[in-house]
Design an enzyme around this catalytic site. Structure first.
Site, PDB file in Angstrom:
ATOM      1  N   THR A 106       0.836  -1.205   0.000  1.00 33.02           N
ATOM      2  CA  THR A 106       0.000   0.000   0.000  1.00 33.02           C
ATOM      3  C   THR A 106       0.870   1.254   0.000  1.00 33.02           C
ATOM      4  OG1 THR A 106      -1.804  -1.173   1.089  1.00 33.02           O
ATOM      5  CG2 THR A 106      -1.812   1.230   1.262  1.00 33.02           C
TER       6      THR A 106
ATOM      7  N   GLU B  32      -5.558  -4.048  -2.530  1.00 29.83           N
ATOM      8  CA  GLU B  32      -6.162  -5.301  -2.054  1.00 29.83           C
ATOM      9  C   GLU B  32      -6.813  -6.051  -3.217  1.00 29.83           C
ATOM     10  OE1 GLU B  32      -5.518  -6.376   0.869  1.00 29.83           O
ATOM     11  OE2 GLU B  32      -5.139  -4.585   2.106  1.00 29.83           O
TER      12      GLU B  32
ATOM     13  N   CYS C 245      10.826 -19.879   8.689  1.00 33.75           N
ATOM     14  CA  CYS C 245       9.963 -19.724   9.868  1.00 33.75           C
ATOM     15  C   CYS C 245       8.498 -19.987   9.527  1.00 33.75           C
ATOM     16  CB  CYS C 245      10.146 -18.338  10.479  1.00 33.75           C
ATOM     17  SG  CYS C 245      11.823 -18.091  11.130  1.00 33.75           S
TER      18      CYS C 245
HETATM   19  P1  ADP Z   1       1.008  -3.886   3.015  1.00 35.21           P
HETATM   20  O1  ADP Z   1       0.077  -3.042   2.206  1.00 35.21           O
HETATM   21  O2  ADP Z   1       1.952  -4.697   2.176  1.00 35.21           O
HETATM   22  O3  ADP Z   1       0.308  -4.729   4.039  1.00 35.21           O
HETATM   23  P2  ADP Z   1       1.761  -1.370   4.199  1.00 35.21           P
HETATM   24  O4  ADP Z   1       2.264  -0.513   3.099  1.00 35.21           O
HETATM   25  O5  ADP Z   1       0.371  -1.128   4.684  1.00 35.21           O
HETATM   26  O6  ADP Z   1       1.969  -2.911   3.826  1.00 35.21           O
HETATM   27  O7  ADP Z   1       2.700  -1.236   5.485  1.00 35.21           O
HETATM   28  C1  ADP Z   1       4.091  -1.343   5.462  1.00 35.21           C
HETATM   29  C2  ADP Z   1       4.584  -0.879   6.834  1.00 35.21           C
HETATM   30  O8  ADP Z   1       4.251  -1.865   7.804  1.00 35.21           O
HETATM   31  C3  ADP Z   1       6.070  -0.711   6.999  1.00 35.21           C
HETATM   32  O9  ADP Z   1       6.545   0.511   6.524  1.00 35.21           O
HETATM   33  C4  ADP Z   1       6.201  -0.767   8.529  1.00 35.21           C
HETATM   34  O10 ADP Z   1       5.942   0.490   9.100  1.00 35.21           O
HETATM   35  C5  ADP Z   1       5.065  -1.691   8.951  1.00 35.21           C
HETATM   36  N1  ADP Z   1       5.448  -3.033   9.403  1.00 35.21           N
HETATM   37  C6  ADP Z   1       4.844  -3.728  10.411  1.00 35.21           C
HETATM   38  N2  ADP Z   1       5.372  -4.957  10.557  1.00 35.21           N
HETATM   39  C7  ADP Z   1       6.351  -5.084   9.640  1.00 35.21           C
HETATM   40  C8  ADP Z   1       7.267  -6.133   9.283  1.00 35.21           C
HETATM   41  N3  ADP Z   1       7.273  -7.318   9.902  1.00 35.21           N
HETATM   42  N4  ADP Z   1       8.133  -5.908   8.272  1.00 35.21           N
HETATM   43  C9  ADP Z   1       8.134  -4.713   7.637  1.00 35.21           C
HETATM   44  N5  ADP Z   1       7.298  -3.691   7.916  1.00 35.21           N
HETATM   45  C10 ADP Z   1       6.411  -3.862   8.895  1.00 35.21           C
HETATM   46 MG    MG Z   2      -1.965  -2.962   2.051  1.00 35.32          MG
END
Ligand code: ADP
Ligand code: MG
Length: 182
Positions: A17, A83, A174
Protein backbone atom coordinates in the site's frame (compact mmCIF):
# COMPACT_ATOMS: atom_id res chain seq x y z
CA UNK A 1 -0.41 7.30 -25.68
CA UNK A 2 -0.14 3.68 -24.66
CA UNK A 3 -1.25 2.24 -21.36
CA UNK A 4 0.28 -0.48 -19.24
CA UNK A 5 -0.19 -2.58 -16.11
CA UNK A 6 1.99 -2.56 -12.99
CA UNK A 7 1.64 -5.15 -10.20
CA UNK A 8 2.96 -4.52 -6.68
CA UNK A 9 2.76 -7.73 -4.64
CA UNK A 10 4.15 -9.40 -1.53
CA UNK A 11 3.12 -10.58 1.95
CA UNK A 12 1.27 -8.60 4.59
CA UNK A 13 3.31 -5.67 5.99
CA UNK A 14 5.59 -5.73 2.93
CA UNK A 15 4.75 -2.14 1.95
CA UNK A 16 2.41 -2.78 -0.99
CA UNK A 17 0.00 0.00 0.00
CA UNK A 18 2.90 2.33 0.81
CA UNK A 19 4.38 1.73 -2.65
CA UNK A 20 0.99 2.13 -4.36
CA UNK A 21 0.39 5.45 -2.56
CA UNK A 22 3.92 6.61 -3.46
CA UNK A 23 3.36 5.96 -7.18
CA UNK A 24 -0.12 7.50 -7.21
CA UNK A 25 0.93 10.65 -5.36
CA UNK A 26 3.79 11.20 -7.82
CA UNK A 27 1.40 10.87 -10.77
CA UNK A 28 -1.00 13.25 -9.08
CA UNK A 29 1.78 15.79 -8.48
CA UNK A 30 2.50 15.63 -12.21
CA UNK A 31 -1.11 16.78 -12.87
CA UNK A 32 -2.28 13.35 -14.03
CA UNK A 33 -5.87 12.40 -13.25
CA UNK A 34 -5.68 9.62 -10.67
CA UNK A 35 -8.47 7.39 -9.36
CA UNK A 36 -8.10 4.73 -6.66
CA UNK A 37 -10.33 1.76 -5.93
CA UNK A 38 -10.50 -0.97 -3.34
CA UNK A 39 -12.83 -3.93 -2.74
CA UNK A 40 -15.79 -3.02 -0.53
CA UNK A 41 -14.88 -5.85 1.89
CA UNK A 42 -11.66 -4.13 3.02
CA UNK A 43 -12.91 -1.88 5.82
CA UNK A 44 -10.07 -2.41 8.27
CA UNK A 45 -9.22 1.26 8.83
CA UNK A 46 -11.52 3.44 6.81
CA UNK A 47 -14.53 3.10 4.50
CA UNK A 48 -13.12 5.52 1.97
CA UNK A 49 -9.41 6.05 2.47
CA UNK A 50 -6.66 3.60 1.63
CA UNK A 51 -4.34 3.55 4.60
CA UNK A 52 -0.95 1.87 4.87
CA UNK A 53 0.39 0.36 8.08
CA UNK A 54 2.50 3.49 8.59
CA UNK A 55 -0.75 5.54 8.46
CA UNK A 56 -0.09 7.17 5.09
CA UNK A 57 -3.43 7.54 3.30
CA UNK A 58 -5.14 8.50 0.02
CA UNK A 59 -8.82 8.93 -0.99
CA UNK A 60 -10.34 5.84 -2.58
CA UNK A 61 -13.64 4.49 -3.85
CA UNK A 62 -14.83 1.14 -2.45
CA UNK A 63 -16.43 -1.06 -5.15
CA UNK A 64 -18.27 -4.37 -4.90
CA UNK A 65 -17.45 -5.89 -8.29
CA UNK A 66 -14.43 -5.63 -10.58
CA UNK A 67 -16.77 -4.48 -13.39
CA UNK A 68 -17.71 -1.34 -11.44
CA UNK A 69 -14.18 -0.02 -11.96
CA UNK A 70 -14.49 0.06 -15.77
CA UNK A 71 -17.24 2.68 -15.59
CA UNK A 72 -15.84 4.69 -12.70
CA UNK A 73 -12.33 4.92 -14.17
CA UNK A 74 -13.30 6.29 -17.61
CA UNK A 75 -12.03 9.83 -16.94
CA UNK A 76 -8.73 8.91 -15.28
CA UNK A 77 -5.24 8.55 -16.72
CA UNK A 78 -3.87 6.54 -13.81
CA UNK A 79 -5.95 3.86 -12.08
CA UNK A 80 -4.84 2.41 -8.72
CA UNK A 81 -6.40 -0.69 -7.16
CA UNK A 82 -5.45 -1.90 -3.67
CA UNK A 83 -6.16 -5.30 -2.05
CA UNK A 84 -6.69 -6.61 -5.58
CA UNK A 85 -6.61 -10.25 -4.38
CA UNK A 86 -10.16 -9.84 -3.03
CA UNK A 87 -11.69 -9.12 -6.45
CA UNK A 88 -13.29 -11.71 -8.72
CA UNK A 89 -11.37 -13.02 -11.78
CA UNK A 90 -13.11 -10.31 -13.86
CA UNK A 91 -10.51 -7.89 -12.53
CA UNK A 92 -7.99 -9.25 -15.07
CA UNK A 93 -10.14 -8.24 -18.06
CA UNK A 94 -10.87 -4.91 -16.40
CA UNK A 95 -7.16 -4.15 -15.98
CA UNK A 96 -6.42 -5.19 -19.57
CA UNK A 97 -9.29 -3.09 -20.97
CA UNK A 98 -8.19 0.00 -19.06
CA UNK A 99 -4.58 -0.43 -20.18
CA UNK A 100 -5.76 -0.97 -23.78
CA UNK A 101 -7.59 2.37 -23.52
CA UNK A 102 -4.24 4.03 -22.78
CA UNK A 103 -4.40 4.19 -19.00
CA UNK A 104 -1.65 3.36 -16.51
CA UNK A 105 -3.08 0.68 -14.21
CA UNK A 106 -1.32 -0.02 -10.89
CA UNK A 107 -2.63 -2.92 -8.81
CA UNK A 108 -1.40 -3.95 -5.37
CA UNK A 109 -2.21 -7.15 -3.50
CA UNK A 110 -1.15 -10.32 -1.77
CA UNK A 111 0.57 -12.79 -4.07
CA UNK A 112 -0.02 -15.68 -1.61
CA UNK A 113 -2.69 -16.60 0.95
CA UNK A 114 -1.93 -17.76 4.52
CA UNK A 115 -1.19 -21.27 3.21
CA UNK A 116 1.41 -20.01 0.77
CA UNK A 117 -0.87 -20.63 -2.24
CA UNK A 118 -1.30 -18.14 -5.11
CA UNK A 119 -4.06 -15.68 -4.18
CA UNK A 120 -7.11 -15.35 -6.48
CA UNK A 121 -6.58 -13.23 -9.61
CA UNK A 122 -3.07 -12.01 -8.66
CA UNK A 123 -1.10 -14.69 -10.61
CA UNK A 124 -3.13 -13.89 -13.76
CA UNK A 125 -2.55 -10.17 -13.26
CA UNK A 126 1.19 -10.80 -12.97
CA UNK A 127 1.06 -12.65 -16.32
CA UNK A 128 -0.51 -9.79 -18.24
CA UNK A 129 1.40 -6.96 -16.52
CA UNK A 130 4.30 -5.05 -18.09
CA UNK A 131 5.88 -4.59 -14.65
CA UNK A 132 5.85 -6.80 -11.56
CA UNK A 133 7.40 -5.60 -8.30
CA UNK A 134 7.71 -7.91 -5.31
CA UNK A 135 8.13 -6.06 -2.05
CA UNK A 136 9.13 -7.76 1.19
CA UNK A 137 8.52 -7.51 4.92
CA UNK A 138 10.88 -8.39 7.77
CA UNK A 139 10.37 -11.85 9.33
CA UNK A 140 8.86 -11.35 12.81
CA UNK A 141 10.55 -14.55 13.97
CA UNK A 142 14.16 -14.14 12.76
CA UNK A 143 14.57 -10.86 10.86
CA UNK A 144 15.19 -12.39 7.43
CA UNK A 145 13.39 -11.28 4.25
CA UNK A 146 9.72 -12.27 4.64
CA UNK A 147 7.53 -13.30 1.72
CA UNK A 148 4.78 -15.19 3.61
CA UNK A 149 1.78 -14.07 5.69
CA UNK A 150 1.65 -16.38 8.69
CA UNK A 151 -1.77 -16.75 10.33
CA UNK A 152 -1.61 -16.73 14.12
CA UNK A 153 -5.14 -18.19 14.61
CA UNK A 154 -6.42 -21.70 13.86
CA UNK A 155 -9.07 -20.62 11.34
CA UNK A 156 -8.97 -22.40 7.97
CA UNK A 157 -11.08 -19.76 6.18
CA UNK A 158 -9.37 -18.20 3.18
CA UNK A 159 -10.24 -14.66 4.21
CA UNK A 160 -9.84 -13.60 7.82
CA UNK A 161 -9.58 -9.83 8.00
CA UNK A 162 -7.24 -8.67 10.67
CA UNK A 163 -3.96 -7.07 11.41
CA UNK A 164 -1.09 -7.65 13.77
CA UNK A 165 -3.26 -9.82 16.04
CA UNK A 166 -4.14 -12.21 13.20
CA UNK A 167 -1.05 -12.39 10.95
CA UNK A 168 2.67 -11.88 10.98
CA UNK A 169 5.24 -11.64 8.20
CA UNK A 170 7.55 -14.67 8.04
CA UNK A 171 10.47 -15.87 5.94
CA UNK A 172 10.33 -19.25 4.19
CA UNK A 173 12.05 -21.14 7.00
CA UNK A 174 9.96 -19.72 9.87
CA UNK A 175 6.73 -20.04 7.85
CA UNK A 176 7.40 -23.74 7.31
CA UNK A 177 8.41 -24.40 10.91
CA UNK A 178 5.13 -23.14 12.34
CA UNK A 179 3.99 -21.30 15.37
CA UNK A 180 6.04 -21.96 18.48
CA UNK A 181 9.44 -22.95 17.18
CA UNK A 182 12.31 -20.53 16.73
P1 ADP B 1 1.01 -3.89 3.01
O1 ADP B 1 0.08 -3.04 2.21
O2 ADP B 1 1.95 -4.70 2.18
O3 ADP B 1 0.31 -4.73 4.04
P2 ADP B 1 1.76 -1.37 4.20
O4 ADP B 1 2.26 -0.51 3.10
O5 ADP B 1 0.37 -1.13 4.68
O6 ADP B 1 1.97 -2.91 3.83
O7 ADP B 1 2.70 -1.24 5.48
C1 ADP B 1 4.09 -1.34 5.46
C2 ADP B 1 4.58 -0.88 6.83
O8 ADP B 1 4.25 -1.87 7.80
C3 ADP B 1 6.07 -0.71 7.00
O9 ADP B 1 6.54 0.51 6.52
C4 ADP B 1 6.20 -0.77 8.53
O10 ADP B 1 5.94 0.49 9.10
C5 ADP B 1 5.07 -1.69 8.95
N1 ADP B 1 5.45 -3.03 9.40
C6 ADP B 1 4.84 -3.73 10.41
N2 ADP B 1 5.37 -4.96 10.56
C7 ADP B 1 6.35 -5.08 9.64
C8 ADP B 1 7.27 -6.13 9.28
N3 ADP B 1 7.27 -7.32 9.90
N4 ADP B 1 8.13 -5.91 8.27
C9 ADP B 1 8.13 -4.71 7.64
N5 ADP B 1 7.30 -3.69 7.92
C10 ADP B 1 6.41 -3.86 8.90
MG1 MG C 1 -1.96 -2.96 2.05
Amino acid sequence: STGWIEVVCGSMFSGKTEELIRRLKRASLAQQKVEIFKPAIDTRYDEEDIVSHNKNSIRSTPVEFARDITLLAQQSEVVGIDEVQFFDEGIVDVAVELADMGKRVIVAGLDMDFQGKPFGPVPALMSVAEFVTKVHAVCMNCGAVANYSYRLSESEQKVVLGEKDAYEARCRKCFNKGMNEK
